[in-house]
Design a protein around this motif. Structure first.
Motif, PDB file in Angstrom:
ATOM      1  N   PRO A  11       9.226  10.936  -5.115  1.00 32.51           N
ATOM      2  CA  PRO A  11       7.896  10.511  -4.177  1.00 32.51           C
ATOM      3  C   PRO A  11       7.016   9.464  -5.188  1.00 32.51           C
ATOM      4  N   ILE A  12       6.575   8.566  -4.387  1.00 34.12           N
ATOM      5  CA  ILE A  12       5.493   7.562  -5.114  1.00 34.12           C
ATOM      6  C   ILE A  12       4.089   8.243  -5.468  1.00 34.12           C
ATOM      7  N   ASP A  13       3.853   7.975  -6.766  1.00 33.03           N
ATOM      8  CA  ASP A  13       2.690   8.580  -7.619  1.00 33.03           C
ATOM      9  C   ASP A  13       1.440   8.314  -6.488  1.00 33.03           C
ATOM     10  N   LYS A  14       0.610   9.213  -6.488  1.00 33.34           N
ATOM     11  CA  LYS A  14      -0.571   9.277  -5.657  1.00 33.34           C
ATOM     12  C   LYS A  14      -1.405   8.050  -5.969  1.00 33.34           C
ATOM     13  N   ASP A  15      -1.404   7.859  -7.285  1.00 34.88           N
ATOM     14  CA  ASP A  15      -2.364   6.804  -7.597  1.00 34.88           C
ATOM     15  C   ASP A  15      -1.930   5.379  -6.866  1.00 34.88           C
ATOM     16  N   LEU A  16      -0.757   5.077  -6.901  1.00 32.96           N
ATOM     17  CA  LEU A  16      -0.110   4.040  -6.176  1.00 32.96           C
ATOM     18  C   LEU A  16      -0.386   4.008  -4.915  1.00 32.96           C
ATOM     19  N   GLN A  17      -0.042   5.193  -4.420  1.00 35.03           N
ATOM     20  CA  GLN A  17      -0.392   5.465  -2.766  1.00 35.03           C
ATOM     21  C   GLN A  17      -1.876   5.011  -2.338  1.00 35.03           C
ATOM     22  N   LYS A  18      -2.762   5.284  -3.252  1.00 38.62           N
ATOM     23  CA  LYS A  18      -4.207   5.119  -3.231  1.00 38.62           C
ATOM     24  C   LYS A  18      -4.440   3.632  -3.177  1.00 38.62           C
ATOM     25  N   MET A  19      -3.784   3.011  -4.076  1.00 36.34           N
ATOM     26  CA  MET A  19      -3.931   1.401  -4.443  1.00 36.34           C
ATOM     27  C   MET A  19      -3.348   0.587  -3.197  1.00 36.34           C
ATOM     28  N   TYR A  20      -2.182   1.301  -2.644  1.00 32.57           N
ATOM     29  CA  TYR A  20      -1.449   0.650  -1.511  1.00 32.57           C
ATOM     30  C   TYR A  20      -2.311   0.591  -0.242  1.00 32.57           C
ATOM     31  N   ARG A  21      -2.986   1.820  -0.335  1.00 29.17           N
ATOM     32  CA  ARG A  21      -3.955   1.797   1.161  1.00 29.17           C
ATOM     33  C   ARG A  21      -5.228   0.933   1.087  1.00 29.17           C
ATOM     34  N   LYS A  22      -5.784   0.929  -0.424  1.00 31.81           N
ATOM     35  CA  LYS A  22      -6.778  -0.373  -0.310  1.00 31.81           C
ATOM     36  C   LYS A  22      -6.551  -1.493  -0.330  1.00 31.81           C
ATOM     37  N   ALA A  23      -5.270  -1.803  -0.595  1.00 28.75           N
ATOM     38  CA  ALA A  23      -4.895  -3.042  -0.590  1.00 28.75           C
ATOM     39  C   ALA A  23      -4.458  -3.430   0.936  1.00 28.75           C
ATOM     40  N   ALA A  24      -3.797  -2.407   1.720  1.00 29.11           N
ATOM     41  CA  ALA A  24      -3.418  -2.869   2.961  1.00 29.11           C
ATOM     42  C   ALA A  24      -4.528  -3.002   3.951  1.00 29.11           C
ATOM     43  N   VAL A  25      -5.834  -2.231   3.799  1.00 35.87           N
ATOM     44  CA  VAL A  25      -6.844  -2.298   4.514  1.00 35.87           C
ATOM     45  C   VAL A  25      -7.419  -3.577   4.369  1.00 35.87           C
ATOM     46  N   LYS A  26      -7.314  -4.499   3.208  1.00 36.22           N
ATOM     47  CA  LYS A  26      -7.781  -5.744   2.999  1.00 36.22           C
ATOM     48  C   LYS A  26      -6.982  -6.796   3.832  1.00 36.22           C
ATOM     49  N   VAL A  27      -5.573  -6.681   3.727  1.00 31.95           N
ATOM     50  CA  VAL A  27      -4.934  -7.736   4.365  1.00 31.95           C
ATOM     51  C   VAL A  27      -3.958  -7.342   5.507  1.00 31.95           C
ATOM     52  N   HIS A  28      -3.936  -6.392   6.167  1.00 34.91           N
ATOM     53  CA  HIS A  28      -3.365  -5.813   7.236  1.00 34.91           C
ATOM     54  C   HIS A  28      -3.552  -6.656   8.428  1.00 34.91           C
ATOM     55  N   PRO A  29      -2.252  -7.140   8.993  1.00 32.93           N
ATOM     56  CA  PRO A  29      -2.476  -8.209  10.114  1.00 32.93           C
ATOM     57  C   PRO A  29      -3.519  -7.806  11.389  1.00 32.93           C
ATOM     58  N   ASP A  30      -3.552  -6.092  11.514  1.00 35.92           N
ATOM     59  CA  ASP A  30      -4.265  -5.902  12.540  1.00 35.92           C
ATOM     60  C   ASP A  30      -5.834  -6.369  12.250  1.00 35.92           C
ATOM     61  N   LYS A  31      -6.220  -6.581  11.034  1.00 33.16           N
ATOM     62  CA  LYS A  31      -7.594  -6.745  10.749  1.00 33.16           C
ATOM     63  C   LYS A  31      -7.961  -8.385  11.274  1.00 33.16           C
ATOM     64  N   PHE A  32      -6.936  -9.068  11.481  1.00 31.93           N
ATOM     65  CA  PHE A  32      -6.974 -10.370  11.882  1.00 31.93           C
ATOM     66  C   PHE A  32      -6.648 -10.584  13.328  1.00 31.93           C
ATOM     67  N   SER A  33      -6.252  -9.594  13.982  1.00 27.93           N
ATOM     68  CA  SER A  33      -5.596 -10.016  15.400  1.00 27.93           C
ATOM     69  C   SER A  33      -6.516 -10.782  16.358  1.00 27.93           C
ATOM     70  N   ASN A  34      -8.036 -10.549  16.273  1.00 28.00           N
ATOM     71  CA  ASN A  34      -8.728 -10.986  17.141  1.00 28.00           C
ATOM     72  C   ASN A  34      -9.399 -12.385  16.629  1.00 28.00           C
ATOM     73  N   MET A  35      -8.763 -12.983  15.451  1.00 23.66           N
ATOM     74  CA  MET A  35      -9.223 -14.066  14.631  1.00 23.66           C
ATOM     75  C   MET A  35      -8.321 -15.375  14.808  1.00 23.66           C
ATOM     76  N   GLU A  36      -8.853 -16.553  14.890  1.00 19.60           N
ATOM     77  CA  GLU A  36      -8.107 -17.591  14.588  1.00 19.60           C
ATOM     78  C   GLU A  36      -7.067 -17.546  13.526  1.00 19.60           C
ATOM     79  N   GLU A  37      -6.040 -17.965  13.637  1.00 18.02           N
ATOM     80  CA  GLU A  37      -4.959 -17.962  12.647  1.00 18.02           C
ATOM     81  C   GLU A  37      -5.006 -19.194  11.866  1.00 18.02           C
ATOM     82  N   THR A  38      -5.956 -18.919  10.955  1.00 15.90           N
ATOM     83  CA  THR A  38      -6.421 -20.251   9.791  1.00 15.90           C
ATOM     84  C   THR A  38      -5.422 -20.043   8.810  1.00 15.90           C
TER      85      THR A  38
END
Length: 218
Positions: free
Chosen positions: A90-117
């Motif tokens: 299993p992936i270490d919990k600290d790495l899982q937390k880091m992944y979730r934090k990073a994913a929030v910043k760059v997940h495509p859903d975050k930009f779905s209603n924005m112009e694709e610059t």
């Protein structure tokens, strides 16, 4: 920047370097295997090595030395190195937390209603790299992306221990790959005497066969 953070960043850079060396060795061996095999066939023919008889007598040994395995490639056509031990853990919990934090910043859903610059395209590509490195346990690439997003471990000591183990594992794999005859052949470069010696050692180790050379190379 604290001393522990400096040590962490240095370790990440070291992991990236070792990982790049590992990927270089793996990719180099793909071509080296082909060149080795071509030279091997030519060498055996010129020196009247009874290859078919040797392979028939050592069929079981050959199957153990060269097991057939299906290779998977990524989107860039590079062979994906599957680590069954890593997949089972299993992936270490600290790495899982880091992944979730990073994913929030760059997940495509975050930009779905924005112009694709260009900037948004870059972030979407970053998410793809983030997800791929996380899924494939390529912690050097993963932690490098996290750093670029200003995401650092909550417990440095735990992540640093993981990095050290990964570096140790990669160095072990590099050493194993470089012990292969194909790598020895690759290091001969244009030296045919060196290449012939590799063939002799290969035939002796695999078949216990000593070559009586019928030609003299200049």
């Amino acid at each position: 920047m604290s001393l522990i953070e400096k040590k962490y960043r240095r370790l990440v850079k070291k992991l990236l370097f070792v990982n790049s060396e590992y990927e270089y060795v793996v990719e180099t061996l793909k071509d080296a295997h082909i060149e080795f095999n071509n030279y091997y066939n030519d060498y055996c023919a010129k020196n009247k090595v009874p290859v078919q008889d040797l392979e028939e007598k050592n069929k079981t040994k050959l199957e153990k030395v060269y097991p057939k395995a299906e290779q998977q490639t990524n989107e860039e056509g590079l062979v994906k190195m599957k680590n069954q031990e890593a997949d089972a853990k299993p992936i270490d919990k600290d790495l899982q937390k880091m992944y979730r934090k990073a994913a929030v910043k760059v997940h495509p859903d975050k930009f779905s209603n924005m112009e694709e610059t260009p900037e948004i395209k870059s972030k979407i590509e970053m998410f793809k790299s983030l997800a791929a490195s996380y899924d494939e346990r390529k912690w050097g690439d993963f932690l490098d992306i996290c750093e670029k997003l200003d995401i650092l471990p909550s417990r440095y000591s735990k992540i640093m221990e993981i990095i050290k183990k990964e570096i140790e594992l990669l160095n072990k794999k590099i050493s194993q790959h470089k012990n292969q005859f194909s790598w020895r052949f690759f290091e001969c470069e244009e030296d045919n005497i060196c290449k012939d010696n590799v063939m002799k050692d290969f035939l002796f180790q695999l078949f216990n066969y000593k070559v009586q050379e019928s030609i003299i190379r200049i």
